[in-house]
Design a protein around this motif. Structure first.
Motif, short mmCIF file in Angstrom:
data_model
loop_
_atom_site.label_atom_id
_atom_site.label_comp_id
_atom_site.label_asym_id
_atom_site.label_seq_id
_atom_site.Cartn_x
_atom_site.Cartn_y
_atom_site.Cartn_z
N THR A 204 -5.56 8.04 16.07
CA THR A 204 -5.12 8.30 14.69
C THR A 204 -3.60 8.44 14.65
OG1 THR A 204 -7.21 9.40 14.20
CG2 THR A 204 -5.36 9.86 12.72
N ASN A 205 -3.04 9.19 15.59
CA ASN A 205 -1.60 9.38 15.68
C ASN A 205 -0.89 8.04 15.80
OD1 ASN A 205 0.62 10.08 18.28
ND2 ASN A 205 0.95 10.94 16.25
N ARG A 206 -1.38 7.21 16.66
CA ARG A 206 -0.75 5.92 16.93
C ARG A 206 -0.86 4.98 15.73
NH1 ARG A 206 -1.15 3.09 22.76
NH2 ARG A 206 0.17 1.31 22.35
N MET A 207 -2.03 4.89 15.13
CA MET A 207 -2.21 3.99 13.99
C MET A 207 -1.41 4.47 12.78
SD MET A 207 -6.24 2.90 14.42
CE MET A 207 -6.23 1.57 13.19
N LEU A 208 -1.40 5.76 12.52
CA LEU A 208 -0.60 6.27 11.41
C LEU A 208 0.89 6.03 11.66
CD1 LEU A 208 -2.42 9.65 10.66
CD2 LEU A 208 -2.47 7.57 9.25
N PHE A 209 1.34 6.25 12.88
CA PHE A 209 2.72 5.98 13.27
C PHE A 209 3.07 4.52 13.00
CE2 PHE A 209 5.99 4.85 16.38
CZ PHE A 209 6.89 5.89 16.24
N MET A 210 2.17 3.61 13.40
CA MET A 210 2.39 2.17 13.17
C MET A 210 2.44 1.84 11.69
SD MET A 210 -0.08 0.60 16.15
CE MET A 210 0.37 -1.13 15.90
N ALA A 211 1.75 2.62 10.87
CA ALA A 211 1.74 2.40 9.42
C ALA A 211 2.91 3.09 8.72
CB ALA A 211 0.41 2.90 8.83
N ASN B 202 -5.22 15.96 13.72
CA ASN B 202 -3.89 15.49 13.33
C ASN B 202 -3.34 16.27 12.15
OD1 ASN B 202 -5.55 13.05 14.39
ND2 ASN B 202 -3.42 12.60 14.84
N LEU B 203 -2.02 16.34 12.11
CA LEU B 203 -1.29 16.80 10.93
C LEU B 203 -0.59 15.57 10.37
CD1 LEU B 203 0.32 20.11 12.25
CD2 LEU B 203 -1.77 19.84 10.92
N VAL B 204 -0.71 15.38 9.07
CA VAL B 204 -0.20 14.16 8.43
C VAL B 204 0.68 14.54 7.25
CG1 VAL B 204 -0.86 12.00 7.30
CG2 VAL B 204 -2.33 12.97 9.07
N ASP B 205 1.86 13.93 7.18
CA ASP B 205 2.81 14.17 6.09
C ASP B 205 2.62 13.06 5.04
OD1 ASP B 205 4.95 14.53 4.37
OD2 ASP B 205 6.48 14.46 5.93
N LEU B 206 2.10 13.46 3.89
CA LEU B 206 1.93 12.54 2.76
C LEU B 206 2.69 13.10 1.57
CD1 LEU B 206 -1.90 11.86 3.15
CD2 LEU B 206 -0.03 10.31 3.76
N ASP B 207 3.68 12.36 1.12
CA ASP B 207 4.51 12.78 -0.01
C ASP B 207 5.10 14.17 0.18
OD1 ASP B 207 4.01 10.37 -1.30
OD2 ASP B 207 2.22 11.15 -2.29
N ASN B 208 5.62 14.43 1.38
CA ASN B 208 6.29 15.69 1.74
C ASN B 208 5.37 16.90 1.74
OD1 ASN B 208 8.87 14.53 2.21
ND2 ASN B 208 9.14 14.39 -0.02
N ILE C 280 3.60 6.40 8.76
CA ILE C 280 3.22 7.71 8.22
C ILE C 280 3.55 8.79 9.24
CG2 ILE C 280 1.32 9.14 7.39
CD1 ILE C 280 -0.10 6.50 6.59
N PRO C 281 4.45 9.72 8.89
CA PRO C 281 4.77 10.82 9.81
C PRO C 281 3.52 11.65 10.09
CG PRO C 281 6.36 10.72 8.01
CD PRO C 281 5.23 9.80 7.65
N ASN C 282 3.27 11.91 11.36
CA ASN C 282 2.10 12.67 11.75
C ASN C 282 2.25 13.16 13.17
OD1 ASN C 282 -0.08 11.10 13.68
ND2 ASN C 282 1.36 9.69 12.68
N MET C 283 1.37 14.04 13.57
CA MET C 283 1.33 14.48 14.96
C MET C 283 -0.09 14.88 15.33
SD MET C 283 3.16 18.23 14.71
CE MET C 283 4.52 17.66 13.73
N MET D 81 0.84 -1.21 0.00
CA MET D 81 0.00 0.00 0.00
C MET D 81 0.86 1.25 0.00
SD MET D 81 -3.01 -0.47 2.79
CE MET D 81 -4.46 -1.42 2.46
N ASP D 82 0.48 2.24 -0.80
CA ASP D 82 1.18 3.52 -0.71
C ASP D 82 0.67 4.27 0.53
OD1 ASP D 82 -1.19 5.10 -1.34
OD2 ASP D 82 -0.88 4.60 -3.44
N MET D 83 1.35 5.35 0.88
CA MET D 83 1.04 6.07 2.12
C MET D 83 -0.36 6.69 2.10
SD MET D 83 3.41 5.53 4.16
CE MET D 83 5.07 4.95 4.20
N ILE D 84 -0.79 7.17 0.97
CA ILE D 84 -2.12 7.78 0.89
C ILE D 84 -3.20 6.73 1.12
CG2 ILE D 84 -3.76 8.94 -0.66
CD1 ILE D 84 -1.30 10.41 -1.85
N THR D 85 -3.03 5.55 0.55
CA THR D 85 -3.99 4.47 0.75
C THR D 85 -3.99 4.02 2.21
OG1 THR D 85 -3.69 3.76 -1.53
CG2 THR D 85 -4.72 2.17 -0.04
N ARG D 86 -2.79 3.96 2.82
CA ARG D 86 -2.70 3.60 4.23
C ARG D 86 -3.46 4.61 5.10
NH1 ARG D 86 3.16 1.06 5.59
NH2 ARG D 86 3.35 -0.17 3.69
N GLU D 87 -3.23 5.89 4.83
CA GLU D 87 -3.89 6.95 5.61
C GLU D 87 -5.40 6.85 5.46
OE1 GLU D 87 -6.10 10.46 6.30
OE2 GLU D 87 -5.62 9.78 4.29
#
Length: 177
Positions: free
Chosen positions: A131-138, A161-167, A140-143, A79-85
């Motif tokens: 959300t922070n925890r699950m994205l972290f586990m996947a 949350n703030l999520v970093d997808l493709d910079n 995906i940089p986030n806070m 899965m790419d990061m966007i699909t994971r998110e």
């Protein structure tokens, strides 16, 4: 005793290495008390921290084990990061309901990722921490962040949350989808 690896070199708890390595822990505690001990010259020799958490280590282990099982079902290596998110977003939105008992002051588990994941009930802090925890586990940089203003009020405190997808950083609010 001061532990530089655990707390870092900053006097700010939020800047500690602990919260950088396990970011959802920043939201998991209800109180933090600090006692400083000084030598005869007035220099700090020890600092004792007493941290109270919303839930204990048994519940943390339960949450961790169930999260790992769920994440293994939800996220695949290809899965790419966007699909994971999007997959994580959709899972949370469909499995967690807003916790009116926490809003009414009858329960505080709605503030936690445990309440969101295990009980299926949360307020914005619980939603954003999960959300922070699950994205972290996947991977995906986030806070999780908080401030004033939400979908329902311009003055109400809110977390999302703030999520970093493709910079590029995006704001993600799973509480109000």
């Amino acid at each position: 005793n001061w532990n530089y690896e655990f707390w870092g070199t900053s006097s700010s708890v939020a800047d500690s290495q602990l919260f950088k390595k396990i970011p959802w822990l920043f939201w998991a505690w209800t109180s933090l008390n600090m006692t400083k001990f000084y030598d005869s010259q007035g220099l700090i020799t020890n600092i004792d921290y007493n941290i109270t958490y919303y839930y204990n280590s048994t519940k943390e282990k339960e949450l961790e084990n169930k999260l790992i099982t769920t994440m293994n079902k939800l996220i695949s290596k290809n899965m790419d990061m966007i699909t994971r998110e999007k997959t994580i977003h959709d899972w949370i939105v469909s499995h967690v309901d807003y916790d009116n008992a926490t809003v009414a002051g009858k329960d505080d588990m709605g503030f936690t990722d445990y309440g969101a994941f295990i009980n299926g009930l949360a307020v914005c802090e619980g939603y954003s921490t999960l959300t922070n925890r699950m994205l972290f586990m996947a991977g995906i940089p986030n806070m999780a962040v908080s401030g004033s203003g939400s979908a329902t009020s311009s003055t109400e405190d809110h977390a999302w949350n703030l999520v970093d997808l493709d910079n590029d950083w995006y704001q993600l609010d799973v509480t109000w989808d």
